[in-house]
Motif scaffolding. Structure first.
Motif, PDB file in Angstrom:
ATOM      1  N   VAL A  11       0.857  -1.194   0.000  1.00 43.27           N
ATOM      2  CA  VAL A  11       0.000   0.000   0.000  1.00 43.27           C
ATOM      3  C   VAL A  11       0.888   1.237   0.000  1.00 43.27           C
ATOM      4  O   VAL A  11       1.813   1.351   0.806  1.00 43.27           O
ATOM      5  CB  VAL A  11      -0.923   0.042   1.238  1.00 43.27           C
ATOM      6  CG1 VAL A  11      -1.749   1.330   1.231  1.00 43.27           C
ATOM      7  CG2 VAL A  11      -1.821  -1.154   1.288  1.00 43.27           C
ATOM      8  N   LYS A  12       0.591   2.186  -0.920  1.00 43.76           N
ATOM      9  CA  LYS A  12       1.293   3.470  -0.947  1.00 43.76           C
ATOM     10  C   LYS A  12       0.246   4.579  -0.966  1.00 43.76           C
ATOM     11  O   LYS A  12      -0.633   4.596  -1.833  1.00 43.76           O
ATOM     12  CB  LYS A  12       2.217   3.584  -2.163  1.00 43.76           C
ATOM     13  CG  LYS A  12       3.408   2.644  -2.104  1.00 43.76           C
ATOM     14  CD  LYS A  12       4.230   2.890  -0.850  1.00 43.76           C
ATOM     15  CE  LYS A  12       5.322   1.870  -0.638  1.00 43.76           C
ATOM     16  NZ  LYS A  12       6.041   2.112   0.619  1.00 43.76           N
ATOM     17  N   PRO A  13       0.275   5.493  -0.014  1.00 45.78           N
ATOM     18  CA  PRO A  13      -0.775   6.512   0.142  1.00 45.78           C
ATOM     19  C   PRO A  13      -0.811   7.557  -0.955  1.00 45.78           C
ATOM     20  O   PRO A  13      -1.825   8.235  -1.149  1.00 45.78           O
ATOM     21  CB  PRO A  13      -0.435   7.161   1.484  1.00 45.78           C
ATOM     22  CG  PRO A  13       1.028   6.943   1.651  1.00 45.78           C
ATOM     23  CD  PRO A  13       1.320   5.625   1.022  1.00 45.78           C
ATOM     24  N   GLU A  14       0.248   7.716  -1.729  1.00 48.09           N
ATOM     25  CA  GLU A  14       0.261   8.710  -2.807  1.00 48.09           C
ATOM     26  C   GLU A  14       0.974   8.174  -4.035  1.00 48.09           C
ATOM     27  O   GLU A  14       2.116   7.715  -3.969  1.00 48.09           O
ATOM     28  CB  GLU A  14       0.942   9.994  -2.337  1.00 48.09           C
ATOM     29  CG  GLU A  14       0.853  11.124  -3.357  1.00 48.09           C
ATOM     30  CD  GLU A  14       1.417  12.416  -2.823  1.00 48.09           C
ATOM     31  OE1 GLU A  14       0.677  13.419  -2.733  1.00 48.09           O
ATOM     32  OE2 GLU A  14       2.632  12.422  -2.488  1.00 48.09           O
ATOM     33  N   VAL A  15       0.254   8.236  -5.180  1.00 46.68           N
ATOM     34  CA  VAL A  15       0.819   7.805  -6.449  1.00 46.68           C
ATOM     35  C   VAL A  15       0.320   8.768  -7.530  1.00 46.68           C
ATOM     36  O   VAL A  15      -0.805   9.274  -7.462  1.00 46.68           O
ATOM     37  CB  VAL A  15       0.420   6.345  -6.781  1.00 46.68           C
ATOM     38  CG1 VAL A  15      -1.070   6.216  -7.017  1.00 46.68           C
ATOM     39  CG2 VAL A  15       1.200   5.811  -7.955  1.00 46.68           C
ATOM     40  N   TYR A  89       9.305   5.709 -11.956  1.00 48.60           N
ATOM     41  CA  TYR A  89       8.148   5.717 -12.865  1.00 48.60           C
ATOM     42  C   TYR A  89       8.012   4.391 -13.604  1.00 48.60           C
ATOM     43  O   TYR A  89       9.013   3.752 -13.941  1.00 48.60           O
ATOM     44  CB  TYR A  89       8.261   6.874 -13.865  1.00 48.60           C
ATOM     45  CG  TYR A  89       8.254   8.228 -13.199  1.00 48.60           C
ATOM     46  CD1 TYR A  89       7.057   8.892 -12.938  1.00 48.60           C
ATOM     47  CD2 TYR A  89       9.448   8.827 -12.825  1.00 48.60           C
ATOM     48  CE1 TYR A  89       7.053  10.132 -12.310  1.00 48.60           C
ATOM     49  CE2 TYR A  89       9.459  10.066 -12.197  1.00 48.60           C
ATOM     50  CZ  TYR A  89       8.257  10.711 -11.946  1.00 48.60           C
ATOM     51  OH  TYR A  89       8.255  11.927 -11.320  1.00 48.60           O
ATOM     52  N   PHE A  90       6.742   4.015 -13.845  1.00 48.35           N
ATOM     53  CA  PHE A  90       6.412   2.757 -14.508  1.00 48.35           C
ATOM     54  C   PHE A  90       5.273   2.987 -15.505  1.00 48.35           C
ATOM     55  O   PHE A  90       4.497   3.944 -15.379  1.00 48.35           O
ATOM     56  CB  PHE A  90       5.965   1.700 -13.496  1.00 48.35           C
ATOM     57  CG  PHE A  90       6.985   1.406 -12.422  1.00 48.35           C
ATOM     58  CD1 PHE A  90       7.884   0.361 -12.559  1.00 48.35           C
ATOM     59  CD2 PHE A  90       7.054   2.201 -11.273  1.00 48.35           C
ATOM     60  CE1 PHE A  90       8.820   0.100 -11.582  1.00 48.35           C
ATOM     61  CE2 PHE A  90       7.985   1.947 -10.286  1.00 48.35           C
ATOM     62  CZ  PHE A  90       8.882   0.896 -10.429  1.00 48.35           C
ATOM     63  N   VAL A  91       5.162   2.111 -16.475  1.00 46.64           N
ATOM     64  CA  VAL A  91       4.015   2.090 -17.391  1.00 46.64           C
ATOM     65  C   VAL A  91       3.248   0.830 -17.067  1.00 46.64           C
ATOM     66  O   VAL A  91       3.816  -0.277 -17.062  1.00 46.64           O
ATOM     67  CB  VAL A  91       4.469   2.077 -18.874  1.00 46.64           C
ATOM     68  CG1 VAL A  91       3.256   1.925 -19.800  1.00 46.64           C
ATOM     69  CG2 VAL A  91       5.223   3.347 -19.193  1.00 46.64           C
ATOM     70  N   ASP A 110       8.787   9.293  -4.024  1.00 46.56           N
ATOM     71  CA  ASP A 110       9.960   8.865  -3.272  1.00 46.56           C
ATOM     72  C   ASP A 110      10.513   7.564  -3.844  1.00 46.56           C
ATOM     73  O   ASP A 110       9.744   6.658  -4.212  1.00 46.56           O
ATOM     74  CB  ASP A 110       9.580   8.673  -1.797  1.00 46.56           C
ATOM     75  CG  ASP A 110      10.790   8.364  -0.945  1.00 46.56           C
ATOM     76  OD1 ASP A 110      11.052   7.164  -0.703  1.00 46.56           O
ATOM     77  OD2 ASP A 110      11.473   9.314  -0.522  1.00 46.56           O
ATOM     78  N   ARG A 111      11.808   7.458  -3.889  1.00 48.81           N
ATOM     79  CA  ARG A 111      12.426   6.247  -4.426  1.00 48.81           C
ATOM     80  C   ARG A 111      12.166   5.031  -3.542  1.00 48.81           C
ATOM     81  O   ARG A 111      12.108   3.905  -4.006  1.00 48.81           O
ATOM     82  CB  ARG A 111      13.937   6.453  -4.596  1.00 48.81           C
ATOM     83  CG  ARG A 111      14.298   7.462  -5.655  1.00 48.81           C
ATOM     84  CD  ARG A 111      15.811   7.525  -5.863  1.00 48.81           C
ATOM     85  NE  ARG A 111      16.155   8.609  -6.760  1.00 48.81           N
ATOM     86  CZ  ARG A 111      16.095   8.530  -8.091  1.00 48.81           C
ATOM     87  NH1 ARG A 111      15.697   7.397  -8.652  1.00 48.81           N
ATOM     88  NH2 ARG A 111      16.435   9.562  -8.839  1.00 48.81           N
ATOM     89  N   GLY A 112      12.026   5.285  -2.245  1.00 58.13           N
ATOM     90  CA  GLY A 112      11.736   4.166  -1.352  1.00 58.13           C
ATOM     91  C   GLY A 112      10.396   3.528  -1.663  1.00 58.13           C
ATOM     92  O   GLY A 112      10.239   2.297  -1.585  1.00 58.13           O
ATOM     93  N   ASP A 113       9.372   4.323  -2.065  1.00 57.75           N
ATOM     94  CA  ASP A 113       8.061   3.777  -2.424  1.00 57.75           C
ATOM     95  C   ASP A 113       8.146   2.942  -3.688  1.00 57.75           C
ATOM     96  O   ASP A 113       7.521   1.871  -3.793  1.00 57.75           O
ATOM     97  CB  ASP A 113       7.052   4.916  -2.628  1.00 57.75           C
ATOM     98  CG  ASP A 113       6.715   5.630  -1.328  1.00 57.75           C
ATOM     99  OD1 ASP A 113       6.968   5.042  -0.254  1.00 57.75           O
ATOM    100  OD2 ASP A 113       6.209   6.767  -1.386  1.00 57.75           O
ATOM    101  N   SER A 114       8.918   3.420  -4.662  1.00 57.05           N
ATOM    102  CA  SER A 114       9.055   2.654  -5.906  1.00 57.05           C
ATOM    103  C   SER A 114       9.817   1.351  -5.647  1.00 57.05           C
ATOM    104  O   SER A 114       9.534   0.313  -6.264  1.00 57.05           O
ATOM    105  CB  SER A 114       9.769   3.479  -6.978  1.00 57.05           C
ATOM    106  OG  SER A 114      11.090   3.809  -6.570  1.00 57.05           O
ATOM    107  N   PHE A 115      10.757   1.396  -4.712  1.00 50.64           N
ATOM    108  CA  PHE A 115      11.499   0.179  -4.358  1.00 50.64           C
ATOM    109  C   PHE A 115      10.564  -0.854  -3.722  1.00 50.64           C
ATOM    110  O   PHE A 115      10.600  -2.044  -4.064  1.00 50.64           O
ATOM    111  CB  PHE A 115      12.640   0.540  -3.405  1.00 50.64           C
ATOM    112  CG  PHE A 115      13.420  -0.640  -2.914  1.00 50.64           C
ATOM    113  CD1 PHE A 115      14.412  -1.205  -3.694  1.00 50.64           C
ATOM    114  CD2 PHE A 115      13.161  -1.195  -1.667  1.00 50.64           C
ATOM    115  CE1 PHE A 115      15.140  -2.304  -3.244  1.00 50.64           C
ATOM    116  CE2 PHE A 115      13.878  -2.286  -1.211  1.00 50.64           C
ATOM    117  CZ  PHE A 115      14.868  -2.841  -2.002  1.00 50.64           C
ATOM    118  N   ASP A 116       9.728  -0.423  -2.789  1.00 48.71           N
ATOM    119  CA  ASP A 116       8.773  -1.331  -2.147  1.00 48.71           C
ATOM    120  C   ASP A 116       7.806  -1.928  -3.157  1.00 48.71           C
ATOM    121  O   ASP A 116       7.445  -3.117  -3.079  1.00 48.71           O
ATOM    122  CB  ASP A 116       7.984  -0.577  -1.067  1.00 48.71           C
ATOM    123  CG  ASP A 116       8.866  -0.135   0.091  1.00 48.71           C
ATOM    124  OD1 ASP A 116       9.989  -0.664   0.223  1.00 48.71           O
ATOM    125  OD2 ASP A 116       8.425   0.749   0.858  1.00 48.71           O
TER     126      ASP A 116
END
Length: 256
Positions: A11-15, A89-91, A110-116
């Motif tokens: 779960v990530k609160p902001e995307v 970033y992802f597609v 944040d890079r940490g969110d993309s890592f998770d």
């Protein structure tokens, strides 16, 4: 068989969600071609798994209303693709209920969110591959199983405490290794008088003729010194023995 239950993998609160231009021929997607400073939608992201199925859901931050969802059948794969110029970033390929699909851009602040996000998808599909391997091995293992149980009438013998041959016999004698007493009598004990040496043993006197012999021994100086030495040695032996004995731890604008 137990029914598969739904679990939230990440779960990530902001995307941030972006409309993206068509894919340029054989070259990969670039986040620099998007309007990164003006995202088309901002919400929260959840990765939900049910059994071997995995879905990325983009929802409203407050109400939880679904904006778009992207079923993921493999990772890395067509459903989720990294851009070539950034790790944040992802597609992703989103689908509606009728099965139509479209590609949108998704990014994290944040890079940490993309890592998770990346690790959560990797871990899920690693578990899927392991489960499939176990199922495959279970169906192909048709060989006989080893039976280690006892058959009827089968017994075993265990030897415990068997005496070894050739052991040395204990030396004969009294308890503690002392020699037995001499036969036919008790060991005489000499008790010294309280302040002096032991008196010489008295010679029994016979009824006849002994007094004269004692008188002669008294007169002989060699016989007298021999008797005194013998008496002193006997008392010294008993006194030494006595002293030795005393010392012992996600409204959707997405066009399909």
């Amino acid at each position: 068989m137990m029914a598969d239950y739904e679990s939230i993998v990440c779960v990530k609160p902001e995307v941030f969600v972006y409309r993206i231009p068509p894919r340029p021929s054989n070259r990969g997607y670039r986040a620099a071609d998007w309007k990164l400073d003006a995202p088309d939608y901002t919400g929260r992201m959840r990765i939900v798994a049910k059994g071997k199925n995995c879905v990325i859901k983009i929802e409203d931050k407050n109400s939880g209303e679904l904006f778009a969802q992207a079923p993921v059948d493999a990772y890395p794969g067509v459903a989720v693709e990294s851009v070539t110029d950034s790790s944040r970033y992802f597609v992703i390929r989103v689908q509606d209920d009728s099965g139509r699909s479209a590609f949108i851009g998704m990014g994290f602040g944040d890079r940490g969110d993309s890592f998770d996000f990346n690790v959560a998808l990797q871990d899920h599909f690693k578990w899927v591959r392991k489960s499939e391997q176990i199922e495959k091995e279970g169906t192909t293992d048709t060989g006989p199983k080893l039976d280690l149980g006892f058959k009827e009438g089968q017994t075993i013998t265990i030897n415990i405490g068997k005496k070894k041959s050739g052991s040395k016999a204990k030396p004969s004698g009294g308890a503690g290794g002392f020699l037995p007493p001499p036969p036919g009598g008790k060991i005489p004990t000499l008790t010294p008088p309280p302040g002096g040496a032991a008196p010489p043993p008295q010679q029994p006197q016979s009824a006849t003729g002994k007094s004269n012999v004692n008188s002669l021994l008294d007169l002989d100086p060699f016989a007298s010194s021999s008797n005194a030495s013998s008496s002193g040695a006997d008392w010294g032996d008993f006194a030494g023995a006595g002293s030795g004995n005393s010392n012992q731890s996600g409204s959707s604008w997405v066009q399909f």
